[in-house]
Design an enzyme around this catalytic site. Sequence first.
Site: not given
Length: 374
Positions: A96, A98, A121-122, A126, A167
């Site tokens: 986990l 990104e 998820f969008d 970030y 989410h």
Amino acid sequence: MSPTITTSSEANGNVSSATARAAAKAATASEHKAAQTGPQPVTLAKALNAAMADAMHADDSVLVFGEDVGMLGGVFRITDGLTKTFGQTRCFDTPLAESGIVGMAVGMAMNGMRPVIEMQFDAFAYPAFEQIVSHVAKMHNRTKGAVKLPMVIRVPYAGGIGGVEHHCDSSEAYYAHTAGLKVFTPATVADGYRMLREAIDSDDPVMFMEPKKLYWSKDQVDLGALRAEHAANVERGTSSEGRAAVARPGTDATLIAYGPSVPTALAAAAAAAEEGRSLEVIDVRSIVPFDDETVCASVRKTGRAVVIAEAHGFASVSSEIVARVQERCFHHLAAPIRRVTGFDVPYPAPKLEHYYLPGVDRILDAVDDLQWED
């Protein structure tokens, strides 16, 4: 013309020599699917899954990875079955992290692979934003064209699913503002397949924004015909990349939408037709590069326009569309261009989501405000 971006592609901007060499292999790999040809009910989720599977069959350098995309098949099951078919070296789970996912994809793409990664998820993407802006978008320009980054970052985005905080978000403007990235967002099942294949073929990095509320929408789609279309485009070195589409013809005003807002725009146009008003709907499809020609041709014809998007209105993609249309169509406009967008607040809690999202009534109110003569 499209806005200037740093790319490594030729005139059509998307077909690599490696992909061209793989065309015959792609056709062979698809022969076992012949029994599935002909229009059938297909979801967007299935179309995206088929696009990745076909690309992986066609080119051994294509691989898929991200959080839970392996054995689970992804939160939305978009990668379902890919690990079973291609093994854990071609479709696998990651920690986990990104930023680490994107960083690893950059290294792979620099060394001849074609990674397709999922951000899950969008708003989860970030932590990887620094990698995307500083490395993914700039590597080709930084190396004076010596290094290509053929990678796809899949981002389930926007609302409509009642997701809790972090989410649901509409993050497309961040990526569209970043020179060096292509930004695609399909609104139909057929375009889901078509555009993801084109994104994977591209020698440039693509932010592939998938409207999560449309994952389970269904259309009658002939996947066999789409495979044949893609193979023909590869052979000719052409594609539909960067082209908008007329989703519904009309004469009185133009509704300009992309991704999750396209079905809403179509519903508004259908409601307006019952009142005797003909609205044309343009599906932008590709935010970057942007198809000024198709969009402006429609606005010049109708003389009125409304831009629809779920994202915040301030400093947004919808703002850019309004500016581009106004600059090119000023003398054809019978009224100022209106926008119907999400409100300029943090994305709301699930029970308040329906107040935030653009709806048919808000769109029709904007259309009514286009200075019609009684």
